[in-house]
Each structure stands twice: as structure tokens, then as C-alpha cells.
Design a protein around this motif. Structure first.
Motif, short mmCIF file in Angstrom:
data_model
loop_
_atom_site.label_atom_id
_atom_site.label_comp_id
_atom_site.label_asym_id
_atom_site.label_seq_id
_atom_site.Cartn_x
_atom_site.Cartn_y
_atom_site.Cartn_z
N PHE A 1 -38.84 3.87 -56.75
CA PHE A 1 -38.68 3.14 -55.50
C PHE A 1 -38.90 1.65 -55.68
CE2 PHE A 1 -43.16 3.10 -55.50
CZ PHE A 1 -43.55 4.37 -55.84
N ALA A 2 -39.56 1.24 -56.76
CA ALA A 2 -39.77 -0.20 -56.97
C ALA A 2 -38.63 -0.80 -57.77
CB ALA A 2 -41.09 -0.45 -57.67
N ILE B 1 -38.85 -3.27 -62.26
CA ILE B 1 -40.29 -3.36 -62.00
C ILE B 1 -41.00 -2.16 -62.61
CG2 ILE B 1 -42.03 -3.44 -60.17
CD1 ILE B 1 -40.01 -4.96 -58.45
N ARG C 1 -49.93 -1.39 -62.22
CA ARG C 1 -49.23 -1.62 -60.95
C ARG C 1 -49.84 -2.81 -60.22
NH1 ARG C 1 -48.82 4.05 -59.76
NH2 ARG C 1 -50.68 3.79 -58.52
N LEU D 1 -47.95 -6.30 -59.33
CA LEU D 1 -47.99 -6.82 -57.97
C LEU D 1 -48.46 -8.27 -57.95
CD1 LEU D 1 -47.48 -5.45 -55.27
CD2 LEU D 1 -49.93 -5.02 -55.10
N LEU E 1 -45.68 -10.41 -59.18
CA LEU E 1 -44.60 -10.57 -58.20
C LEU E 1 -45.03 -11.52 -57.07
CD1 LEU E 1 -43.32 -6.90 -58.01
CD2 LEU E 1 -42.00 -8.90 -58.72
N LYS E 2 -46.33 -11.53 -56.78
CA LYS E 2 -46.81 -12.41 -55.70
C LYS E 2 -46.88 -13.85 -56.15
CE LYS E 2 -49.59 -9.45 -52.75
NZ LYS E 2 -50.97 -8.97 -52.52
N ARG F 1 -44.96 -15.70 -58.55
CA ARG F 1 -43.87 -15.84 -59.52
C ARG F 1 -43.88 -17.17 -60.24
NH1 ARG F 1 -38.84 -12.75 -56.57
NH2 ARG F 1 -40.24 -11.20 -55.71
N ASN G 1 -37.04 -11.16 -53.01
CA ASN G 1 -37.61 -10.48 -51.86
C ASN G 1 -36.50 -10.14 -50.88
OD1 ASN G 1 -40.23 -10.59 -52.83
ND2 ASN G 1 -40.61 -12.59 -51.88
N PRO H 1 -40.00 -6.70 -52.89
CA PRO H 1 -39.36 -7.17 -54.12
C PRO H 1 -38.42 -6.12 -54.69
CG PRO H 1 -41.63 -6.53 -54.57
CD PRO H 1 -41.43 -6.38 -53.09
N GLU I 1 -49.12 -4.48 -45.76
CA GLU I 1 -49.58 -5.80 -46.20
C GLU I 1 -48.68 -6.37 -47.30
OE1 GLU I 1 -53.53 -5.68 -47.77
OE2 GLU I 1 -53.51 -7.77 -48.41
N ASP I 2 -48.39 -5.54 -48.31
CA ASP I 2 -47.65 -6.05 -49.47
C ASP I 2 -46.94 -4.90 -50.18
OD1 ASP I 2 -49.65 -4.66 -50.75
OD2 ASP I 2 -50.76 -6.44 -51.34
N ALA I 3 -46.31 -5.20 -51.31
CA ALA I 3 -45.54 -4.20 -52.04
C ALA I 3 -46.43 -3.06 -52.55
CB ALA I 3 -44.80 -4.84 -53.21
N GLY I 4 -47.70 -3.37 -52.86
CA GLY I 4 -48.61 -2.33 -53.32
C GLY I 4 -48.80 -1.25 -52.28
N TRP J 1 -45.57 0.79 -52.05
CA TRP J 1 -45.47 1.77 -53.13
C TRP J 1 -46.38 2.96 -52.86
CZ3 TRP J 1 -46.02 -2.32 -57.67
CH2 TRP J 1 -44.90 -3.15 -57.65
N GLU K 1 -44.71 5.14 -50.34
CA GLU K 1 -43.58 5.86 -50.94
C GLU K 1 -44.06 6.98 -51.85
OE1 GLU K 1 -39.89 5.39 -50.55
OE2 GLU K 1 -41.05 4.99 -48.74
#
Lengths: 200, 200
Positions: free
Chosen positions: A4-5, A9, A28, A32, A35-36, A38, B58, B65, B88-91, B94, B97
């Protein structure tokens, strides 16, 4: 792990999880964080790794990783050419340099002899060490190997090979570490420190 | 740190030490592992980071991302368009998911409101969330924010904004986690689980 990422990634997380001390979860979190941030972290780290991969080679003399070959230590005329300190890897070399007490040169073995892992003398840079002794400039080889079974097996083997080449061999002293409380030390260290006691 | 490892390696260690969970010592160990495994780890990681830096953007909808924009979740016609889960964020995305229980879409805030860090509503992707509600397709916004002071402050603020836009707002339930022993739970969780008790 589910994709899913995105595969890019996921691949990054997989590679990060191979670093020592990292697992799937911390990899992970690291991905993260990358990615935050960059501009501040992801791109500089990518560039830094590419630069190291491109430019860092192992010194032809001692085997230490450096952008110069011979490395900055081997090509430093102020380092004593008559002393070689044998270490397992670059981590041990860096630890010795942090201590700042050694002014000679190094020789990296690239590992230790290990019956368990089937690593014999030919897998290490032992032949290269003996060749460095041949011109007769080196007066002393100091073994700075870990105080483990593999480390001591390797030290015994090297002591014989270096003596046979006619060069003096010594080892780092064993004893109570600076700041070490006797109460916290293992028995083996205390016994060795007692046997190696010196006039106060 | 002394520059005995060369400026390139020192720079790599410095960047690695900025990753979460890494300190100067573990960053040095990681750099060492990378130098030892150049073909298997160093070069692939450099390439992977460069690829992520180059290709991951993004999502213009949810902010996640991904190499696709809109991201693979937002462009998936099988995901329920009437549900938005705010994280909050991608973490956190994930983690949701991985649980595999949510079939709607997401909205990443990019952080939490924080009086301490001086982060107000304009620093988060709140305006973008309200704009996503305007067409009237979204029936419910589910807040999946951390049960911390900042998380709950943010949830309160969002609940008002989303209600004002005429959309239903819900929050993840609080209670005893699966496998959670009461003996090990904090009092606040037990009290909330009791208040939110359901017919057995």
C-alpha cells in the motif's frame, strides 16, 4: 508487507531494515522520517550514500575505507611506519583513533577466523599483512583484536605467522577498564587483571 | 568527531544519526555495515533513496506519499468515496491499511495542532480537508488521531470544522486493546472502556 505504500517505499523500508539495530518497524519509522524531511534528510542522504559508494575504496596498504588510496593514515608521513596495529575492521580502527593513543599505521583483517562460520586464513587479509613485514621496516605488530573466542583464535594464529616473519608481536593489555567498578566486572577480566598486576 | 574516517564517511554518519532511533554510535555501526556490504546494501540503498526522492510525491487529494498522483488509494475505484479517514501522517495510514478494516479514503493532516510547538490550523492540511467535503459526496469523516493531548485537541477542532461543513464526524473507539490484560492497562483506558461499555 502489503504494497500500500508503493513498491519504491516498500523497497526502501526493506533495505533500511537490513541496517544493524533496525527491524521492520524501526525501518518504517525511518522511511517516514525521510519522507517527511525530503530536502533536509532524504536527498542529502541519497547523495551522501551515492558519493560514498562512488568514491570510497579500500586502501591498498591497510584495507581501511577512504576516498584516498593509500588512505589518509597510510599516506601521513607523521605516522610511525615501524608500528602496525592489526584490527578486525574499520569500526575497531575508528575506536583506536578516537582513543588517540596510537601513532603508527593499521592493518584491517576484514573479519576474524571462525570455525563456526567456516572462515579460514585465506578469507582474511593475512597474506597482505605478512607481505607488509617483508621489507623489514616494521618493528612491532600490535594485535588489537576482540577478547572473544574468535578474536583470540585469530590473535594466536597471527602471533605465530608474524613471529615466523621475524617481527615482534604484542597484544593490547587486558584489565580493569577505566571507570570500571570491580563489582560490575566479569570474573575472567578480574582474574586476568590480577595475573597482569603491576607495581603501584 | 575527528575526520579520520574521511569527510564523506563522516557526513554519512552524521546524516544516518538523524534517523529516528539512531544515535552517533549506532549511525557509525550502520555506516560500517554499509561499507562492508557495498554491492548488496550500500549501492542499492543509495539507488532506492534517489528513486524515492525523485519519484515519490504527496497525493494532491489525501497528501499520502506515493509515486502516483492521485495516489493508488485515491485512484482506486473500489475504495468508498463517501468515507474519509483523517490521520496524522503516512505512518498512521500504513497502520490503518495493515489492519485492513477500512475501505474508504484517507486525509493526511501532516501533523497535529500543538500550542507548545506553535503549530496552528494553517500549518496542517485542514483547508484541503474542508474543500474535499464541499461537493457533498463525503458522508462521514472518521478521526483516527492519537489519544494524546495534541491528538485530542486536533480532533476537537476538526470535529467542529467538519460538522460546520454539514458532514458527520466520528472517532475511533477507545477501549481495551485486543489481547490487553486489564492488569497492564492504564487507568484512563479502563475508565473510558467502562463508560463506553456495550451489551455483551
Amino acid at each position: 508487507m502489503a504494497a500500500f505504500a508503493g513498491p519504491e517505499i516498500e523497497r526502501l523500508i526493506g533495505l533500511l531494515s537490513k541496517l544493524p539495530g533496525m527491524g521492520p518497524r524501526s525501518a518504517r519509522r525511518a522511511a517516514l522520517a525521510l519522507l517527511k524531511r525530503r530536502e533536509q534528510l532524504l536527498s542529502p542522504l541519497a547523495a551522501s550514500l551515492a558519493e560514498v559508494a562512488d568514491r570510497v575504496v579500500n586502501c591498498r596498504m591497510c584495507g581501511a575505507p577512504d576516498t584516498r588510496d593509500p588512505c589518509s593514515i597510510c599516506s601521513d608521513p607523521n605516522r610511525d611506519q615501524s608500528l602496525i596495529c592489526v584490527v578486525e575492521d574499520a569500526g575497531a580502527l575508528w575506536a583506536m583513533e578516537r582513543a588517540g593513543a596510537f601513532r603508527g599505521r593499521y592493518h584491517l583483517l576484514g573479519g576474524l577466523l571462525s570455525a563456526l562460520d567456516g572462515r579460514g586464513p585465506d578469507a582474511l587479509r593475512i597474506k597482505a599483512l605478512v607481505e607488509r613485514l617483508e621489507p623489514g621496516e616494521v618493528k612491532e605488530v600490535i594485535l588489537a583484536l576482540p577478547a572473544t573466542v574468535d578474536g583470540q583464535t585469530t590473535a594466536h594464529y597471527l602471533a605465530e605467522r608474524v613471529s615466523a616473519a621475524g617481527t615482534q608481536v604484542t597484544s593490547l593489555a587486558r584489565g580493569v577498564p577505566v571507570g570500571g567498578e570491580l563489582d560490575w566486572l566479569d570474573d575472567g577480566t578480574i582474574a586476568q587483571a590480577l595475573r597482569a598486576r603491576r607495581p603501584a
